[in-house]
Scaffold this active site. Sequence first.
Site, PDB file in Angstrom:
ATOM      1  N   GLU A 117       0.800  -1.232   0.000  1.00 26.44           N
ATOM      2  CA  GLU A 117       0.000   0.000   0.000  1.00 26.44           C
ATOM      3  C   GLU A 117       0.835   1.286   0.000  1.00 26.44           C
ATOM      4  O   GLU A 117       0.465   2.275   0.632  1.00 26.44           O
ATOM      5  CB  GLU A 117      -0.994  -0.017   1.184  1.00 26.44           C
ATOM      6  CG  GLU A 117      -1.911  -1.255   1.150  1.00 26.44           C
ATOM      7  CD  GLU A 117      -3.165  -1.153   2.013  1.00 26.44           C
ATOM      8  OE1 GLU A 117      -3.439  -0.063   2.545  1.00 26.44           O
ATOM      9  OE2 GLU A 117      -3.881  -2.176   2.137  1.00 26.44           O
TER      10      GLU A 117
ATOM     11  N   TYR B 281     -18.725 -10.751   1.885  1.00 26.80           N
ATOM     12  CA  TYR B 281     -18.828  -9.378   1.413  1.00 26.80           C
ATOM     13  C   TYR B 281     -20.174  -8.838   1.873  1.00 26.80           C
ATOM     14  O   TYR B 281     -21.215  -9.353   1.472  1.00 26.80           O
ATOM     15  CB  TYR B 281     -18.721  -9.388  -0.120  1.00 26.80           C
ATOM     16  CG  TYR B 281     -18.381  -8.062  -0.738  1.00 26.80           C
ATOM     17  CD1 TYR B 281     -17.065  -7.709  -0.989  1.00 26.80           C
ATOM     18  CD2 TYR B 281     -19.380  -7.164  -1.092  1.00 26.80           C
ATOM     19  CE1 TYR B 281     -16.745  -6.492  -1.582  1.00 26.80           C
ATOM     20  CE2 TYR B 281     -19.067  -5.942  -1.674  1.00 26.80           C
ATOM     21  CZ  TYR B 281     -17.751  -5.618  -1.917  1.00 26.80           C
ATOM     22  OH  TYR B 281     -17.441  -4.409  -2.498  1.00 26.80           O
TER      23      TYR B 281
ATOM     24  N   VAL C 261       7.334   3.042  -4.195  1.00 27.49           N
ATOM     25  CA  VAL C 261       6.396   3.146  -5.308  1.00 27.49           C
ATOM     26  C   VAL C 261       6.646   1.982  -6.262  1.00 27.49           C
ATOM     27  O   VAL C 261       7.746   1.854  -6.805  1.00 27.49           O
ATOM     28  CB  VAL C 261       6.586   4.468  -6.074  1.00 27.49           C
ATOM     29  CG1 VAL C 261       5.581   4.576  -7.217  1.00 27.49           C
ATOM     30  CG2 VAL C 261       6.469   5.654  -5.137  1.00 27.49           C
TER      31      VAL C 261
END
Lengths: 568, 568
Positions: free
Chosen positions: B286, B482, B291
């Site tokens: 994250e 979910y 990067v």
Amino acid sequence: MKTEPQPPWIHAAPPPGSWRSLFKWGAPGEFKHPNPRLFRLMKRAFAMGDEDFRAPSRTGEAPVDLALPCRLGSGDLATLRTLLGEGGVATDTFTRIAAASGKTMLDLLRLREGLAEHLPDAVLYPRNRHEVARIVELCARRGIAVTARGGGSSVTRGLECPRGGVSLDLARHMHKVVAFSEADQTVTVEAGMYGPELEKLLNAAPELFGASRPFTCGHFPQSFEFSTVGGWAVTRGAGQNSTYYGKIEDLVLAQECVTPAGVLRTGVHPAAATGPDLDQLLLGSEGVLGVVTEITLRIFRHLPGNRLRFGYMFPDWPRACRAAREILQGEAGFPSVFRLSDPEETDVALKLYGVDGPAADALLGLRGLRPGKRCLLLGSSDGERGYARNVRRNVARVARRHGALPITGLVTRAWEHGRFRDPYLREDLQDFGILTDTLECSVTWDSLERVHREVRAFCKARPGTLCMTHMSHGYPQGANLYFIFITRMDAKADYLAYQAGILDAIRAQGAALSHHHGIGRMTAPWIEGQLGPAHMDLLRALKRHCDPGGIMNPGGTLGLDLPEDQRR
Amino acid sequence: MKTEPQPPWIHAAPPPGSWRSLFKWGAPGEFKHPNPRLFRLMKRAFAMGDEDFRAPSRTGEAPVDLALPCRLGSGDLATLRTLLGEGGVATDTFTRIAAASGKTMLDLLRLREGLAEHLPDAVLYPRNRHEVARIVELCARRGIAVTARGGGSSVTRGLECPRGGVSLDLARHMHKVVAFSEADQTVTVEAGMYGPELEKLLNAAPELFGASRPFTCGHFPQSFEFSTVGGWAVTRGAGQNSTYYGKIEDLVLAQECVTPAGVLRTGVHPAAATGPDLDQLLLGSEGVLGVVTEITLRIFRHLPGNRLRFGYMFPDWPRACRAAREILQGEAGFPSVFRLSDPEETDVALKLYGVDGPAADALLGLRGLRPGKRCLLLGSSDGERGYARNVRRNVARVARRHGALPITGLVTRAWEHGRFRDPYLREDLQDFGILTDTLECSVTWDSLERVHREVRAFCKARPGTLCMTHMSHGYPQGANLYFIFITRMDAKADYLAYQAGILDAIRAQGAALSHHHGIGRMTAPWIEGQLGPAHMDLLRALKRHCDPGGIMNPGGTLGLDLPEDQRR
């Protein structure tokens, strides 16, 4: 084939306490002697005569009569004995040499010379993870090196203790089942459980755990009988059926690892998006971060009745490789065993199975399958019946399209029958000055033929060397290559130089230095060159965090604490 | 069904420069309005009348007229402009708010209130990995925070810049193909490539790369159209077909990551035993380590003609869950889409598809499939023809054995048709004070029913709340859950308290906090409680190594730099 007189292969368990008992593979009373065909092949290949096989030499049957001092302080020893009980601590030289020895060729060469190096000062037998935690705590405080040991089948110098300290034998006591879940298809075991014990209890899940069906672990490395779950995990091992079941890094769901910085425990969820996956850090950590004490494995339904076997002979290596790639990329499911031999291995295998000679050659030749060119693919499919069938059907379709001759699954059955027994050959050969060893690597499809050609070119540049190669694990993106060489060689320096040349060739071609043996201390000098300094620095940072005192399996493992002048 | 007057859903692209243009999902001119059935259902569920739907409110159509100062020094800005060109650096407020906004519900609530928080001081548009490296170098030297941004579809507050600094927009320029290999079935792309572009070029591999066949990426998250490969990777995302193709952590073969400590590049071998797997550290990182600039993906043959669809109605949730488990553990291959709805979601789905009403209920009731009990399973199988058939056959066999009624694959087709469009509903609902959001987690089979029951109990304790749950990704060892809730709610504090309650319930039941959304800043307060301090300390050590100055995506992401009093 008429049988000639065979050499006096040693067929007796090594005397207890002897050097031979330390280096002999497997069970003391088990043997696999070269058969007459292999014997004849070796004589021809190595230009040896019957006179070279009159008497075995350097057989190591003498007792180990060294008495090397234990350098642990009496206070530390007393603390350990209090913790583990009297039987939990051994300091005698023989036990310590045994603990520091694996099945690396270098171990065998040293032990045949009566050379004992890099021993621990004591061997410990922890009974549970709490005792492991207390040992690690004590050793961290006292700066004592800690090396964990499972079955002892390392072929990468993973078990040596160059900084002495303690070797933790996890296999003696720590082989219990911690948990079994049929719903989740998982089993949690202590790290010291041997392969056969695990498989046996999973097969017996209905009786032992009240499960509705038997299960299998799916992991069957060559060392299966003499390696442990913990050893599989920390070396990122593979089994002979991994093309279907996955390598150990696919099978491990969760772990507990005792580090000097505390106990790490990973989650049991089948997938998650909760940051980096620490399981994949512990897998392959080879004891340098901590001692893995418990492992939760994904398990599989045991469906041996569904297994389907196949065998094909391809006209040449490039076509065989293309077919292998096509099979693995075809999205038709994955074979379980999937083993493709290069031409030299194929010809040796045919000899060993007795399928050589002018008649067979002529027959195969009619189909364009010539010695020195033809390649043997053997394998099997597992899983649910329809799945296994579909895989075999796809293999057949692709093989035919690439000019292969179906030769039935009998050859796979023959291979299955002997698959755990080949390592027993090493002692017989070495008794007569012949050395056989293996090196393996991981390749992309794109590089496979080049890596094979170049590594083989190096191996064969040594006169009188058999070099057999196979691919035994395949993926849509590539495969492994497994090189077996046999040559007349008994000097350590000669061996090390030859091995270094192979590793140089593997790395120069951009292959990964190991697909499933691991790195240990043996391949460590090459690792930084493959992974690069940024990767290694990150591993070193991890190491410093988990093991600030540098006590966990120190002395070169994974190249983490290797002096710069020892890096290739 | 006779249609009543429908609310004045906004059906116009948001005015450029407006708040609405910042929070609207997807393409400005695309909409999905609630259909009359959903509208009627909401009125009943939330006790709302037509009068509550007269006029939309807080629609954010006003222009963003803030001018928030950029706190970067003019020297740094000049350096960045020299490096990236004039067009490579933006400091206007609107662009900066856009960069800091994702699609987290909190973003939507804030933006509707005209609230701009946690902006970067500048948005940068690097053209390649070298420019990223130089930006990171500069920022490390100057202590400037760096946040990387792909498609901006984060639902976990992953894009905010609470410490200002620069937001790197990777999607504008960095979407090129770096390499394509048909032999290895891999493609290497820059991290800023959007899903549709990737899929389009893989489908066109014969024309673009001279390949012998088309390929697919196999990864189709709900955000597919508006998310990038880099975003998928760093959040450990999953796609709707991941049960067959695997989550992104299974698809990524290699990565390049620019960290303040240097550039990490992982190997491209399909498997290796060369120490810990650093890919699995970067996946899910994250942006806190560096990067990610380039990613090599495993790709698959594109065989849409082989896709087979199926649909079943189960009598109840426990039986449906048992069947799902049996299907995924059966070793018959894996379905591609595999989506099981709980009773509430099933009933809502039937209403939305127009299959409700007394006649349908009576018909289904005859088969024991009653409202409030019955569960819909829909899905498809992919792969080679025989494989896809075998999977569907196995699904059929198991479903029948668990009392399910086959309802054809038409329902799957309907779902496929609309599958990327549901997020468009959020704006319409919020325009009338109705909030819909999702939270998801990962569970073992053993815990699935308990997690479902307890989380649902919390959700439903709020009066007038729809709570629909499905499992959309399955494994032999468990699945995801979910949760979608819809309720009348517009106050930020109310929302945050409700969300916190759901997360408390998820964690209390031992589920993993996310299966594929990631953690970001939203779930960060809960993460240490799930993973434990030893795990978090290790991640922090990694962070310190890669990013000693703490400049990479700082301010709470993954809970690494979260003050203790903000941890739950």
